[in-house]
Design a protein around this motif. Structure first.
Motif, PDB file in Angstrom:
ATOM      1  N   GLN A 256      13.137   6.111   6.859  1.00 50.07           N
ATOM      2  CA  GLN A 256      11.805   5.567   7.085  1.00 50.07           C
ATOM      3  C   GLN A 256      11.228   4.952   5.816  1.00 50.07           C
ATOM      4  O   GLN A 256      10.556   3.922   5.853  1.00 50.07           O
ATOM      5  CB  GLN A 256      10.884   6.667   7.623  1.00 50.07           C
ATOM      6  CG  GLN A 256      11.268   7.133   9.021  1.00 50.07           C
ATOM      7  CD  GLN A 256      10.639   8.451   9.399  1.00 50.07           C
ATOM      8  OE1 GLN A 256       9.745   8.928   8.731  1.00 50.07           O
ATOM      9  NE2 GLN A 256      11.130   9.046  10.480  1.00 50.07           N
ATOM     10  N   GLN A 257      11.496   5.588   4.676  1.00 46.88           N
ATOM     11  CA  GLN A 257      11.032   5.052   3.399  1.00 46.88           C
ATOM     12  C   GLN A 257      11.636   3.676   3.139  1.00 46.88           C
ATOM     13  O   GLN A 257      10.933   2.734   2.748  1.00 46.88           O
ATOM     14  CB  GLN A 257      11.419   6.015   2.262  1.00 46.88           C
ATOM     15  CG  GLN A 257      11.161   5.473   0.863  1.00 46.88           C
ATOM     16  CD  GLN A 257      11.835   6.315  -0.211  1.00 46.88           C
ATOM     17  OE1 GLN A 257      12.144   7.479   0.013  1.00 46.88           O
ATOM     18  NE2 GLN A 257      12.082   5.712  -1.358  1.00 46.88           N
ATOM     19  N   SER A 260      10.098   0.986   5.336  1.00 49.73           N
ATOM     20  CA  SER A 260       8.808   0.505   4.827  1.00 49.73           C
ATOM     21  C   SER A 260       8.998  -0.395   3.618  1.00 49.73           C
ATOM     22  O   SER A 260       8.343  -1.449   3.496  1.00 49.73           O
ATOM     23  CB  SER A 260       7.918   1.703   4.467  1.00 49.73           C
ATOM     24  OG  SER A 260       7.638   2.479   5.609  1.00 49.73           O
ATOM     25  N   ASN A 261       9.901   0.006   2.713  1.00 52.41           N
ATOM     26  CA  ASN A 261      10.156  -0.818   1.530  1.00 52.41           C
ATOM     27  C   ASN A 261      10.741  -2.174   1.915  1.00 52.41           C
ATOM     28  O   ASN A 261      10.449  -3.199   1.278  1.00 52.41           O
ATOM     29  CB  ASN A 261      11.120  -0.099   0.575  1.00 52.41           C
ATOM     30  CG  ASN A 261      10.484   1.106  -0.087  1.00 52.41           C
ATOM     31  OD1 ASN A 261       9.263   1.256  -0.074  1.00 52.41           O
ATOM     32  ND2 ASN A 261      11.303   1.974  -0.663  1.00 52.41           N
ATOM     33  N   SER A 264       8.487  -5.078   2.422  1.00 51.97           N
ATOM     34  CA  SER A 264       7.950  -5.777   1.242  1.00 51.97           C
ATOM     35  C   SER A 264       8.785  -7.007   0.913  1.00 51.97           C
ATOM     36  O   SER A 264       8.253  -8.006   0.404  1.00 51.97           O
ATOM     37  CB  SER A 264       7.910  -4.825   0.042  1.00 51.97           C
ATOM     38  OG  SER A 264       9.222  -4.479  -0.385  1.00 51.97           O
ATOM     39  N   VAL A 301       8.392   3.467  12.023  1.00 56.64           N
ATOM     40  CA  VAL A 301       8.828   2.091  11.779  1.00 56.64           C
ATOM     41  C   VAL A 301       7.981   1.128  12.601  1.00 56.64           C
ATOM     42  O   VAL A 301       7.523   0.082  12.111  1.00 56.64           O
ATOM     43  CB  VAL A 301      10.322   1.922  12.110  1.00 56.64           C
ATOM     44  CG1 VAL A 301      10.739   0.461  12.003  1.00 56.64           C
ATOM     45  CG2 VAL A 301      11.161   2.783  11.180  1.00 56.64           C
ATOM     46  N   ALA A 304       4.730   0.736  10.984  1.00 57.09           N
ATOM     47  CA  ALA A 304       4.819  -0.083   9.778  1.00 57.09           C
ATOM     48  C   ALA A 304       4.862  -1.570  10.124  1.00 57.09           C
ATOM     49  O   ALA A 304       4.257  -2.399   9.425  1.00 57.09           O
ATOM     50  CB  ALA A 304       6.050   0.311   8.973  1.00 57.09           C
ATOM     51  N   THR A 307       1.334  -2.599  10.987  1.00 58.65           N
ATOM     52  CA  THR A 307       0.530  -2.752   9.773  1.00 58.65           C
ATOM     53  C   THR A 307       0.867  -4.059   9.070  1.00 58.65           C
ATOM     54  O   THR A 307      -0.025  -4.773   8.591  1.00 58.65           O
ATOM     55  CB  THR A 307       0.770  -1.561   8.827  1.00 58.65           C
ATOM     56  OG1 THR A 307       0.399  -0.350   9.481  1.00 58.65           O
ATOM     57  CG2 THR A 307      -0.042  -1.716   7.543  1.00 58.65           C
TER      58      THR A 307
END
Length: 488
Positions: A256-257, A260-261, A264, A301, A304, A307
């Motif tokens: 999940q980290q 999210s990254n 970017s 996810v 995210a 968002t």
């Protein structure tokens, strides 16, 4: 003390006499084949009467259909179930599931997933061609490869999608299609990974394809410092997809980290429409192993992505690339116990020798992977399933000390005994969890053993041959002798 063979003979006669006496006083038959003929003890157990999806009769029918063992067997029902689970992965603005065909590239399996609406993740130009030969439309295929094929331009012109996995790949693609506005993906190594046989997110592991110890993808700093953007602008490329894949781990927090990254990186180009998060979803092959909960890791996810849409004004579609999750537990290797030997002393063992091995299932020798195993009667009759068990080491048929099917978990250099139903030569041994990275990743033709056949068990338990056994002539057909007179 009398010689060992005499002690064994006495043990066997006593055991036969004991069980014969017991049999005369009970209502059900007890077969003498259940009496073990070595100096090691027997135990009673409630072992299951079938493997993951094969009854004794089905296992024998698979062997008969293939013309002998070993044979890979796949369950159409289990393939269907896993496909449906992946297609229900939480998403905000659309989902494409891509089957990582390297896991098991048989044409029948590719065609089944196509019928479910699943696309293809290919890892080489050869896999792309193989998928096309199986009837997969080129625009359903995405190529992420360590080696850019020499005919990459032709494949892209056919409609195949590509993720540039290195700076040099991006340069080659850009040079060929300079100024044409070619749409490409960029695979990024986000700096961390997750490997099924390692708890580290940054150190080397054979199943970890992210982090500083992995060569897969473009290192994230080259995206952040403008190196990738410079090449994209230079050649007029259009980045439509960001791709990340961290490995075959089971840690949802890391997954999940990274998800999210990865978003970017999507901010770098307004042209990005899709984020591909790869696969690597852990499957618990054994009872004490967890299987990744796709809904559990998918919901954050999805949030995210929502968002991101609120902040950037773009609704990204999601791609995932499951391989193991789709096919691992839908496949099994059906083999035969072709010999049984033992050694004595404190380090002695009983060894079951299969008519299969690393030529068919390499994962134990390569990773120290542990596969579920079930011994079934060679007769295929449920009535011949016994309750007696024994501790054994299971080995393959290769003249190779590393051809070990029961290693210590994660330690391919060390063996471990497994408690299995008592077996005789000729019994069937099913290795479950062999649907992924077995038929497509092995040492076939070592010792000149042929590639094993494959069968599909359909919804009505009818069995269909989907690959015939390789012949010796096929093994030899590409060999070319030396010119006459060069030797001798």
């Amino acid at each position: 003390d009398p010689p060992l063979h005499l002690r064994m003979r006495v043990f066997t006669l006593l055991a036969v006499a004991f069980f014969s006496t017991v049999q005369s006083s009970i209502a059900f038959p007890l077969h003498l084949s259940h009496v073990r003929t070595t100096a090691y003890g027997l135990a009673m157990s409630s072992n299951p009467g079938q493997s993951e999806f094969l009854t004794p009769a089905l296992a024998k029918a698979c062997i008969d259909t293939a013309g002998g063992s070993p044979v890979y067997a796949y369950s159409l029902k289990k393939l269907d179930d896993s496909a449906n689970a992946c297609l229900e992965f939480p998403n905000a603005y659309g989902l494409t599931v891509r089957y990582a065909m390297k896991a098991c590239p048989n044409k029948a399996i590719l065609q089944f997933f196509l019928s479910k609406g699943i696309h293809i993740d290919a890892s080489s130009g050869y896999e792309v061609r193989r998928a096309i030969e199986a009837g997969i439309p080129p625009d359903h295929i995405s190529l992420s490869t360590q080696e850019l094929p020499t005919d990459f331009a032709h494949l892209l012109e056919m409609g195949v999608k590509v993720n540039a996995c290195s700076i040099s790949q991006l340069e080659k693609i850009g040079q060929h299609f300079s100024g044409q506005g070619l749409k490409v993906g960029v695979r990024v190594n986000p700096g961390v990974g997750s490997g099924g046989f390692s708890s580290s997110t940054t150190s080397f592991s054979k199943t970890n394809v992210g982090g500083p110890s992995s060569s897969f993808g473009i290192w994230h700093t080259l995206v952040e410092d403008g190196t990738v953007s410079g090449l994209v602008d230079k050649y007029g490329l259009v980045v439509e997809r960001i791709h990340t894949h961290i490995g075959s781990g089971s840690d949802p927090e890391i997954w999940q980290q990274v998800a999210s990254n990865s978003l970017s990186f999507c901010k770098k180009w307004e042209s990005v429409k899709t984020l591909n998060l790869g696969g690597g979803y852990k499957v618990g092959r054994n009872k004490d192993e967890a299987t990744t909960n796709l809904k559990e890791i998918g919901e954050p996810v999805k949030e995210a992505f929502q968002t991101f849409a609120e902040e950037e004004g773009r609704e990204l579609t999601l791609e995932i690339e499951p391989g193991t999750y789709l096919v691992a537990m839908a496949g099994a290797l059906v083999s035969t116990v072709q010999d049984k030997v033992f050694t004595t002393g404190e380090s002695g063992h009983v060894f079951l020798k299969l008519d299969a091995g690393m030529t068919d299932v390499l994962r134990p020798s390569l990773y120290g992977a542990v596969h579920p195993m079930t011994v079934l009667p060679g007769s295929g009759a449920d009535t011949d399933v016994g309750d007696l068990t024994e501790n054994v080491v299971v080995v393959g048929h290769c003249c190779e000390s590393g051809d070990l099917m029961t290693p210590k978990p994660g330690e391919p250099e060390d063996l471990e005994e497994r408690t299995l139903r008592h077996s005789e030569i000729g019994d069937i041994l099913v290795i479950d969890g062999s649907g992924a990275y077995c038929s497509g990743m092995n040492t076939k033709n070592y010792n000149s053993f042929p590639e094993a056949p494959e069968v599909m068990v359909d919804y009505d338990e009818q069995i269909h041959l989907i690959r015939a056994r390789q012949t010796l002539a096929q093994i030899l057909e590409n060999e070319v002798g030396l010119p006459e007179g060069l030797i001798g």
